[in-house]
Write an enzyme that holds these catalytic residues in place. Structure first.
Site, PDB file in Angstrom:
ATOM      1  N   HIS A 502       0.823  -1.212   0.000  1.00 52.09           N
ATOM      2  CA  HIS A 502       0.000   0.000   0.000  1.00 52.09           C
ATOM      3  C   HIS A 502       0.857   1.262   0.000  1.00 52.09           C
ATOM      4  O   HIS A 502       0.697   2.139  -0.858  1.00 52.09           O
ATOM      5  CB  HIS A 502      -0.916  -0.002   1.225  1.00 52.09           C
ATOM      6  CG  HIS A 502      -1.779   1.216   1.331  1.00 52.09           C
ATOM      7  ND1 HIS A 502      -3.116   1.214   1.012  1.00 52.09           N
ATOM      8  CD2 HIS A 502      -1.493   2.497   1.699  1.00 52.09           C
ATOM      9  CE1 HIS A 502      -3.606   2.433   1.184  1.00 52.09           C
ATOM     10  NE2 HIS A 502      -2.639   3.221   1.605  1.00 52.09           N
ATOM     11  N   GLU A 503       1.744   1.354   0.966  1.00 51.50           N
ATOM     12  CA  GLU A 503       2.556   2.565   1.069  1.00 51.50           C
ATOM     13  C   GLU A 503       3.466   2.734  -0.148  1.00 51.50           C
ATOM     14  O   GLU A 503       3.751   3.855  -0.573  1.00 51.50           O
ATOM     15  CB  GLU A 503       3.380   2.556   2.357  1.00 51.50           C
ATOM     16  CG  GLU A 503       2.555   2.583   3.632  1.00 51.50           C
ATOM     17  CD  GLU A 503       1.561   3.728   3.680  1.00 51.50           C
ATOM     18  OE1 GLU A 503       1.804   4.786   3.064  1.00 51.50           O
ATOM     19  OE2 GLU A 503       0.513   3.564   4.337  1.00 51.50           O
ATOM     20  N   HIS A 506       1.753   4.604  -2.904  1.00 51.47           N
ATOM     21  CA  HIS A 506       1.933   6.056  -2.756  1.00 51.47           C
ATOM     22  C   HIS A 506       3.311   6.471  -3.261  1.00 51.47           C
ATOM     23  O   HIS A 506       3.463   7.500  -3.927  1.00 51.47           O
ATOM     24  CB  HIS A 506       1.806   6.452  -1.282  1.00 51.47           C
ATOM     25  CG  HIS A 506       0.421   6.472  -0.748  1.00 51.47           C
ATOM     26  ND1 HIS A 506      -0.612   7.132  -1.357  1.00 51.47           N
ATOM     27  CD2 HIS A 506      -0.114   5.927   0.391  1.00 51.47           C
ATOM     28  CE1 HIS A 506      -1.717   6.991  -0.640  1.00 51.47           C
ATOM     29  NE2 HIS A 506      -1.436   6.265   0.416  1.00 51.47           N
ATOM     30  N   HIS A 509       3.470   6.770  -6.912  1.00 50.40           N
ATOM     31  CA  HIS A 509       2.796   7.987  -7.346  1.00 50.40           C
ATOM     32  C   HIS A 509       3.759   9.174  -7.313  1.00 50.40           C
ATOM     33  O   HIS A 509       3.698  10.066  -8.168  1.00 50.40           O
ATOM     34  CB  HIS A 509       1.592   8.249  -6.436  1.00 50.40           C
ATOM     35  CG  HIS A 509       0.546   9.126  -7.044  1.00 50.40           C
ATOM     36  ND1 HIS A 509      -0.598   9.491  -6.357  1.00 50.40           N
ATOM     37  CD2 HIS A 509       0.451   9.733  -8.243  1.00 50.40           C
ATOM     38  CE1 HIS A 509      -1.333  10.262  -7.122  1.00 50.40           C
ATOM     39  NE2 HIS A 509      -0.723  10.431  -8.266  1.00 50.40           N
TER      40      HIS A 509
END
Length: 718
Positions: A502-503, A506, A509
């Site tokens: 998940h992290e 980010h 991104h």
């Protein structure tokens, strides 16, 4: 909090009246001290990486003061320009300003959250008011806004692409801060924002102290029956690192339910742990955040009213994809209607199961749920978490899972480097290379919990990508995994492995951003879009090729046996109503507080009653499924940037499931699909309308919420 909005300015929306703009003068000794400050010049390390070997706690305050003065001079040069305002001499000049302040504050806010020593906390107490006042000074600088407005009124039609988007975002940021308010309201806004900055800082500082204070100490190992050897070792280690008041210590994590409850057989100890969690800051112990909460809520409501909005939720949502509370509640009602029957059925099933061993009069309590649910899961699927953890070595999850998926989908490669200093020895640093060997970014990871780190997991940057500034992104992930004792491997749970994916979503991104302007790059998107890349990236954790590559036994290197893998992956949606329910409840608590007018905010001693009534009103008052974060320790809302925005996790999850569906249909590990997602979504930052960004990739005109319920194992669609 899964993405760290690392500037206080973003978290509070600061705006106040103009302060004196004259630059302070100093003695030669002071000027020399500032000049020798390692934060005042770009680092000479590769790509401008922070030189933590030279940066000390004493450097932050003087560096931030000097950086403020530097940008103040840059702003003065814009406002003193006698030429007609243009995009180049005003908006672009504003975009160029403040590079030193950006650099210093990015490093400072990283350490305040990940390694807050007493020295850093002391510096923070002085720095937050300074930054608050300076942001106020900028946003209510009449001459500066006058020039920006002139460009907006006279040049906007001629601009295209990122130039147009930059103008719109800069102009909107001033207007939303209150630049069009009359002078008397500007003065009140100044007072509100200063108070908010202080209150939010105090709230954020209180939570880790409260969690430390209510840690549960245990002397007798028999009380810890049911825990694995690794869990027992961690409890011993936590006890030693926290002063050794007893042989074992159970550390309270930031969520309501504590993961350790799933293993503890001792019901009395389960109750102690649960009560320590839910009462950590509600006024029954040494810490009480309710007075801070109601003050923050009242000030936010008043701020929204000054801006012409009914309440803070209306003000906040006006600037995101959802647009208004009607749309958010319509979305939530779809989920609640599907969730309630399944939640009730799950609770009844768990209680019935517990009564088989505890007797017909047994009443299931919230501190029992995780324990009996875990036992049911073990019996139904015939495996335990202890069986799968040896296959989730943190190093393998990172290199053979997270990095491997990014290589297969986007062509990236990662190479650890040992020459760059870090703020803590547990950190690792990696070069991020594109398929053609070109350097794209630096990636730092800081995965282990410690007393100086706040709870949760997040991503942010020491430096954002910007072609205009010639910057490569320097990205970091921070988590709170328990580090194994020296000489032993750190083994993760499945949830923790997913958190890493998940992290890193980010992080991608930020790493894959390809934007001209710093203001628009990377994760600088609406709050209800920012979780899309991270939640989508979780999907790679269970794709067979990726899973088989990282889920290998830490001793033998053997892949997880197919039977065990099938059981584990088949169990992922077991009792899935709980996870959805705790999120829905927290979301509705957040919205309820921020839908109040300033005159409707309850007194501090009524805050918990308000939470109860708010949950009852939407049909989510359920002692068995409490909010993931209760009002008194809801840091996303009262200390972070998710006020009236916690719904965005569910909203973005819908977007992410839709994206994952597209990948599944077209090849989840296909470079063609990955490159398209990179080009159309990950690289675009905030340079386009975000619904258009979503639609351009998926082909959907609107998000499909039914896909979320299906992905979570709900048979009934919305």
């Amino acid at each position: 909090m899964k993405i760290h909005l690392n500037k206080l300015l973003l978290a509070t929306g600061l705006a106040c009246s103009v302060l004196a703009a004259g630059a302070a003068t100093g003695t030669p000794q002071r000027e020399n001290k500032v000049a020798n400050n390692p934060l005042m010049k770009p680092s000479t390390l590769p790509f401008g990486a922070p030189d933590f070997s030279r940066i000390k706690g004493e450097h932050y305050l003087p560096a931030l003061k000097a950086a403020i003065e530097q940008q103040r001079g840059e702003i003065a040069a814009i406002t003193d320009n006698k030429q007609r305002p243009t995009f180049a001499n005003t908006v672009l000049a504003y975009e160029k300003s403040g590079r030193t302040l950006d650099r210093v504050s990015s490093i400072f806010f990283c350490v305040t959250e990940a390694d807050k020593t007493p020295e850093i906390e002391k510096a923070e107490a002085e720095i937050i008011p300074l930054l608050t006042d300076f942001e106020n000074e900028i946003k209510f600088n009449g001459k500066l806004f006058g020039r920006i407005k002139y460009v907006y009124d006279h040049e906007r039609q001629a601009l295209r692409g990122e130039d147009l988007r930059l103008l719109d975002e800069v102009y909107k940021s001033f207007v939303r801060a209150g630049a069009l308010l009359p002078q008397d309201k500007m003065a009140r806004m100044q007072d509100i924002n200063r108070q908010l900055a202080k209150l939010q800082q105090d709230f954020g500082n209180t939570l880790p102290k409260a969690a430390g204070e209510v840690a549960v100490w245990v002397d007798d190992a028999k009380e810890l029956a049911g825990l694995s050897e690794s869990d027992l070792a961690q409890c011993r280690k936590d006890a030693q690192s926290r002063g050794g008041k007893a042989a074992y210590c159970i550390v309270i994590t930031n969520t309501t339910q504590q993961p350790i409850l799933s293993g503890l057989r001792n019901r009395g100890l389960r109750e102690r742990v649960y009560n320590a969690s839910v009462h950590r800051t509600d006024g029954t112990g040494a810490f009480n955040t309710f007075p801070q909460v109601v003050q923050i809520a009242k000030l936010r409501a008043e701020k929204a009213e000054l801006m012409g909005y009914k309440n803070y939720a209306a003000y906040s949502l006006d600037n995101v994809m959802a647009k208004n509370t009607d749309n958010v509640y319509a979305f939530l009602r779809q989920l609640i209607s599907a969730y309630k029957p399944k939640a009730d059925a799950e609770t009844a099933a768990i209680e019935a199961y517990a009564r088989q061993t505890e007797g017909p009069d047994f009443k299931l309590q919230p501190y029992d749920r995780l324990y009996y649910s875990a036992r049911m899961k073990r019996e139904q699927f015939n495996f335990s978490e202890d069986e799968v953890k040896p296959y989730f070595n943190i190093d393998s999850v990172l290199v053979n899972g997270v990095f491997y998926a990014a290589h297969r989908v986007y062509g990236l490669t990662f190479s650890e480097r040992h020459d760059l200093p870090t703020y803590h020895p547990d950190m690792k640093v990696f070069d991020v290379l594109d398929a053609d060997g070109r350097q794209l970014a630096l990636f730092y990871c800081d995965y282990f919990r410690r007393p100086t780190k706040r709870g949760g997991a997040w991503m942010s940057s020491f430096q954002k990508q910007s072609r205009h500034r010639g910057q490569l992104p320097i990205i970091y992930n921070v988590c709170n995994f328990a580090k194994a004792p020296d000489g032993q491997p750190t083994l993760l749970t499945w949830d923790e492995a997913q958190t890493m994916f998940h992290e890193f979503g980010h992080a991608l991104h930020g790493m894959l951003s390809d934007c001209n302007y710093n203001t628009l790059s990377g994760t600088a998107v609406a709050r209800d879009f920012v979780e899309l890349p991270s939640q989508f990236n979780e999907s790679f954790a269970s794709i067979p090729e990726v899973f088989n590559h990282y889920a290998r036994h830490y001793k033998t290197g053997e892949a997880m046996p197919e039977e065990l893998k099938s059981k584990m992956l088949g169990s992922l949606n077991f009792h899935s109503a709980y996870a959805l329910g705790e999120n829905l409840a927290a979301t509705c608590v957040d919205l309820a507080w921020h839908c109040l007018s300033s005159s409707e905010i309850p007194a501090a001693d009524k805050a918990l009653d308000f939470e109860t009534s708010a949950l009852k009103a939407v049909g989510l008052l359920d002692s068995q499924i409490p909010p993931r974060y209760s009002t008194s320790y809801f840091n996303h809302v009262w200390g972070g940037g998710y006020a009236a925005g916690y719904y965005s996790y569910l909203w973005s999850e819908v977007l992410a499931v839709n994206v994952a569906g597209y990948f599944a249909a077209h090849g989840p590990l296909t470079r063609t699909v990955g490159d398209a997602f990179r080009a159309k979504v990950l690289s675009r930052g905030n340079t386009r309308d975000l619904m258009s960004v979503f639609s351009d990739f998926t082909g959907l005109k609107a998000p499909d919420a039914a896909a979320l319920l299906k992905a979570r194992g709900f048979k009934r669609s919305c």
